[in-house]
Design a protein around this motif. Structure first.
Motif, PDB file in Angstrom:
ATOM      1  N   ASN A  91      68.166  -7.814 102.445  1.00 10.88           N
ATOM      2  CA  ASN A  91      68.379  -7.109 101.181  1.00 10.88           C
ATOM      3  C   ASN A  91      67.573  -7.741 100.054  1.00 10.88           C
ATOM      4  OD1 ASN A  91      70.139  -5.486 102.552  1.00 10.88           O
ATOM      5  ND2 ASN A  91      71.957  -6.573 101.876  1.00 10.88           N
ATOM      6  N   ALA A  92      67.486  -9.060 100.046  1.00  9.30           N
ATOM      7  CA  ALA A  92      66.678  -9.738  99.035  1.00  9.30           C
ATOM      8  C   ALA A  92      65.202  -9.388  99.203  1.00  9.30           C
ATOM      9  CB  ALA A  92      66.886 -11.239  99.124  1.00  9.30           C
ATOM     10  N   ALA A  93      64.736  -9.309 100.446  1.00  2.00           N
ATOM     11  CA  ALA A  93      63.336  -8.946 100.698  1.00  2.00           C
ATOM     12  C   ALA A  93      63.052  -7.519 100.244  1.00  2.00           C
ATOM     13  CB  ALA A  93      63.012  -9.107 102.178  1.00  2.00           C
ATOM     14  N   VAL A  94      63.975  -6.603 100.505  1.00  2.06           N
ATOM     15  CA  VAL A  94      63.803  -5.211 100.061  1.00  2.06           C
ATOM     16  C   VAL A  94      63.691  -5.159  98.544  1.00  2.06           C
ATOM     17  CG1 VAL A  94      65.005  -2.990  99.859  1.00  2.06           C
ATOM     18  CG2 VAL A  94      64.883  -4.140 102.064  1.00  2.06           C
ATOM     19  N   PHE A  95      64.545  -5.905  97.855  1.00  2.00           N
ATOM     20  CA  PHE A  95      64.513  -5.915  96.395  1.00  2.00           C
ATOM     21  C   PHE A  95      63.199  -6.489  95.876  1.00  2.00           C
ATOM     22  CE2 PHE A  95      65.348  -8.148  92.385  1.00  2.00           C
ATOM     23  CZ  PHE A  95      65.679  -7.060  91.591  1.00  2.00           C
ATOM     24  N   LEU A  96      62.761  -7.604  96.443  1.00  2.00           N
ATOM     25  CA  LEU A  96      61.524  -8.229  95.977  1.00  2.00           C
ATOM     26  C   LEU A  96      60.300  -7.354  96.254  1.00  2.00           C
ATOM     27  CD1 LEU A  96      62.154 -11.946  96.943  1.00  2.00           C
ATOM     28  CD2 LEU A  96      62.171 -10.923  94.667  1.00  2.00           C
ATOM     29  N   ILE A  97      60.262  -6.725  97.406  1.00  2.00           N
ATOM     30  CA  ILE A  97      59.143  -5.837  97.728  1.00  2.00           C
ATOM     31  C   ILE A  97      59.104  -4.659  96.771  1.00  2.00           C
ATOM     32  CG2 ILE A  97      58.243  -4.238  99.471  1.00  2.00           C
ATOM     33  CD1 ILE A  97      59.223  -6.260 101.576  1.00  2.00           C
ATOM     34  N   SER A  98      60.264  -4.091  96.459  1.00  2.00           N
ATOM     35  CA  SER A  98      60.295  -2.957  95.535  1.00  2.00           C
ATOM     36  C   SER A  98      59.871  -3.383  94.132  1.00  2.00           C
ATOM     37  CB  SER A  98      61.675  -2.315  95.514  1.00  2.00           C
ATOM     38  OG  SER A  98      62.619  -3.202  94.947  1.00  2.00           O
ATOM     39  N   CYS A  99      60.231  -4.593  93.729  1.00  2.00           N
ATOM     40  CA  CYS A  99      59.794  -5.086  92.415  1.00  2.00           C
ATOM     41  C   CYS A  99      58.279  -5.260  92.366  1.00  2.00           C
ATOM     42  CB  CYS A  99      60.481  -6.408  92.094  1.00  2.00           C
ATOM     43  SG  CYS A  99      62.221  -6.234  91.693  1.00  2.00           S
ATOM     44  N   VAL A 100      57.696  -5.784  93.432  1.00  2.00           N
ATOM     45  CA  VAL A 100      56.248  -5.978  93.478  1.00  2.00           C
ATOM     46  C   VAL A 100      55.518  -4.632  93.448  1.00  2.00           C
ATOM     47  CG1 VAL A 100      54.350  -6.784  94.952  1.00  2.00           C
ATOM     48  CG2 VAL A 100      56.366  -8.221  94.605  1.00  2.00           C
ATOM     49  N   VAL A 101      56.004  -3.670  94.215  1.00  2.00           N
ATOM     50  CA  VAL A 101      55.370  -2.351  94.233  1.00  2.00           C
ATOM     51  C   VAL A 101      55.498  -1.683  92.862  1.00  2.00           C
ATOM     52  CG1 VAL A 101      55.493  -0.041  95.236  1.00  2.00           C
ATOM     53  CG2 VAL A 101      55.648  -2.045  96.710  1.00  2.00           C
ATOM     54  N   ALA A 102      56.659  -1.796  92.241  1.00  2.00           N
ATOM     55  CA  ALA A 102      56.853  -1.213  90.906  1.00  2.00           C
ATOM     56  C   ALA A 102      55.938  -1.876  89.886  1.00  2.00           C
ATOM     57  CB  ALA A 102      58.311  -1.347  90.483  1.00  2.00           C
ATOM     58  N   VAL A 160      56.539   3.276  82.686  1.00  2.00           N
ATOM     59  CA  VAL A 160      57.816   2.698  83.118  1.00  2.00           C
ATOM     60  C   VAL A 160      58.610   3.663  83.997  1.00  2.00           C
ATOM     61  CG1 VAL A 160      60.011   1.746  82.325  1.00  2.00           C
ATOM     62  CG2 VAL A 160      57.896   1.132  81.164  1.00  2.00           C
ATOM     63  N   PRO A 161      58.762   4.942  83.632  1.00  2.00           N
ATOM     64  CA  PRO A 161      59.532   5.839  84.509  1.00  2.00           C
ATOM     65  C   PRO A 161      58.940   5.975  85.909  1.00  2.00           C
ATOM     66  CG  PRO A 161      59.302   6.833  82.350  1.00  2.00           C
ATOM     67  CD  PRO A 161      58.422   5.618  82.380  1.00  2.00           C
ATOM     68  N   ALA A 162      57.635   6.005  86.003  1.00  2.00           N
ATOM     69  CA  ALA A 162      57.010   6.096  87.330  1.00  2.00           C
ATOM     70  C   ALA A 162      57.266   4.821  88.123  1.00  2.00           C
ATOM     71  CB  ALA A 162      55.517   6.342  87.193  1.00  2.00           C
ATOM     72  N   ALA A 163      57.206   3.680  87.473  1.00  2.00           N
ATOM     73  CA  ALA A 163      57.457   2.416  88.162  1.00  2.00           C
ATOM     74  C   ALA A 163      58.891   2.337  88.652  1.00  2.00           C
ATOM     75  CB  ALA A 163      57.142   1.244  87.232  1.00  2.00           C
ATOM     76  N   VAL A 164      59.837   2.787  87.843  1.00  2.00           N
ATOM     77  CA  VAL A 164      61.245   2.782  88.251  1.00  2.00           C
ATOM     78  C   VAL A 164      61.463   3.744  89.409  1.00  2.00           C
ATOM     79  CG1 VAL A 164      63.591   3.351  87.500  1.00  2.00           C
ATOM     80  CG2 VAL A 164      62.102   2.019  86.017  1.00  2.00           C
ATOM     81  N   ALA A 165      60.845   4.909  89.351  1.00  2.00           N
ATOM     82  CA  ALA A 165      60.997   5.888  90.429  1.00  2.00           C
ATOM     83  C   ALA A 165      60.401   5.366  91.737  1.00  2.00           C
ATOM     84  CB  ALA A 165      60.338   7.208  90.032  1.00  2.00           C
ATOM     85  N   VAL A 166      59.255   4.716  91.647  1.00  2.00           N
ATOM     86  CA  VAL A 166      58.633   4.161  92.850  1.00  2.00           C
ATOM     87  C   VAL A 166      59.485   3.030  93.415  1.00  2.00           C
ATOM     88  CG1 VAL A 166      56.644   2.830  93.649  1.00  2.00           C
ATOM     89  CG2 VAL A 166      56.302   4.883  92.312  1.00  2.00           C
ATOM     90  N   ALA A 167      60.050   2.193  92.547  1.00  2.00           N
ATOM     91  CA  ALA A 167      60.918   1.106  93.021  1.00  2.00           C
ATOM     92  C   ALA A 167      62.143   1.658  93.736  1.00  2.00           C
ATOM     93  CB  ALA A 167      61.333   0.220  91.859  1.00  2.00           C
ATOM     94  N   ALA A 168      62.731   2.720  93.184  1.00  2.00           N
ATOM     95  CA  ALA A 168      63.896   3.331  93.830  1.00  2.00           C
ATOM     96  C   ALA A 168      63.512   3.943  95.178  1.00  2.00           C
ATOM     97  CB  ALA A 168      64.498   4.396  92.917  1.00  2.00           C
ATOM     98  N   ALA A 169      62.352   4.578  95.240  1.00  2.00           N
ATOM     99  CA  ALA A 169      61.906   5.169  96.500  1.00  2.00           C
ATOM    100  C   ALA A 169      61.626   4.091  97.546  1.00  2.00           C
ATOM    101  CB  ALA A 169      60.658   6.017  96.260  1.00  2.00           C
ATOM    102  N   VAL A 170      61.046   2.967  97.129  1.00  2.00           N
ATOM    103  CA  VAL A 170      60.766   1.881  98.065  1.00  2.00           C
ATOM    104  C   VAL A 170      62.066   1.272  98.577  1.00  2.00           C
ATOM    105  CG1 VAL A 170      59.794  -0.448  98.235  1.00  2.00           C
ATOM    106  CG2 VAL A 170      58.477   1.385  97.174  1.00  2.00           C
ATOM    107  N   VAL A 171      63.043   1.081  97.693  1.00  2.00           N
ATOM    108  CA  VAL A 171      64.344   0.554  98.124  1.00  2.00           C
ATOM    109  C   VAL A 171      64.981   1.500  99.132  1.00  2.00           C
ATOM    110  CG1 VAL A 171      66.706   0.120  97.355  1.00  2.00           C
ATOM    111  CG2 VAL A 171      64.808  -0.855  96.107  1.00  2.00           C
ATOM    112  N   LEU A 172      64.947   2.777  98.854  1.00  2.00           N
ATOM    113  CA  LEU A 172      65.544   3.756  99.765  1.00  2.00           C
ATOM    114  C   LEU A 172      64.835   3.753 101.113  1.00  2.00           C
ATOM    115  CD1 LEU A 172      67.586   6.109 100.048  1.00  2.00           C
ATOM    116  CD2 LEU A 172      65.739   7.615  99.337  1.00  2.00           C
ATOM    117  N   LEU A 173      63.518   3.769 101.097  1.00  2.00           N
ATOM    118  CA  LEU A 173      62.749   3.803 102.344  1.00  2.00           C
ATOM    119  C   LEU A 173      62.952   2.529 103.170  1.00  2.00           C
ATOM    120  CD1 LEU A 173      60.594   5.264 104.054  1.00  2.00           C
ATOM    121  CD2 LEU A 173      58.897   3.964 102.774  1.00  2.00           C
ATOM    122  N   LEU A 174      62.855   1.389 102.522  1.00  2.00           N
ATOM    123  CA  LEU A 174      63.024   0.138 103.259  1.00  2.00           C
ATOM    124  C   LEU A 174      64.456  -0.062 103.729  1.00  2.00           C
ATOM    125  CD1 LEU A 174      60.753  -2.335 101.285  1.00  2.00           C
ATOM    126  CD2 LEU A 174      60.325  -1.260 103.490  1.00  2.00           C
TER     127      LEU A 174
END
Length: 77
Positions: free
Chosen positions: A9-20, A34-48
């Motif tokens: 879970n920590a890795a998923v969070f860190l990866i999503s932060c880096v992608v955002a 900022v909205p695009a970065a937040v949306a991409v972070a949420a999508a990465v968290v969901l996918l991972l």
């Protein structure tokens, strides 16, 4: 109080932060979106989360799970 966070879970969070961060910094339209970065972070968290989820937790107790009885109310004409 200590909160245990699984390493996955920590890795998923860190990866999503880096992608955002990269989405925010490499936006060509403005200084940062900022909205695009937040949306991409949420999508990465969901996918991972779907890709890296482990075995479902084992059920405890007996295997005879019966549905709870429901009360029925009948209308009298």
């Amino acid at each position: 109080m200590k909160l245990y966070i699984a390493p996955v879970n920590a890795a998923v969070f860190l990866i999503s932060c880096v992608v955002a961060y990269f989405v925010y910094r490499h936006d060509t339209r403005s200084a940062g979106d900022v909205p695009a970065a937040v949306a991409v972070a949420a999508a990465v968290v969901l996918l991972l989360s779907f890709l890296l989820r482990g075995e479902p937790p084992a059920e405890t107790g007996s295997g005879d799970h019966q549905p709870a009885p429901t009360a029925s109310v009948s209308a009298q004409p």
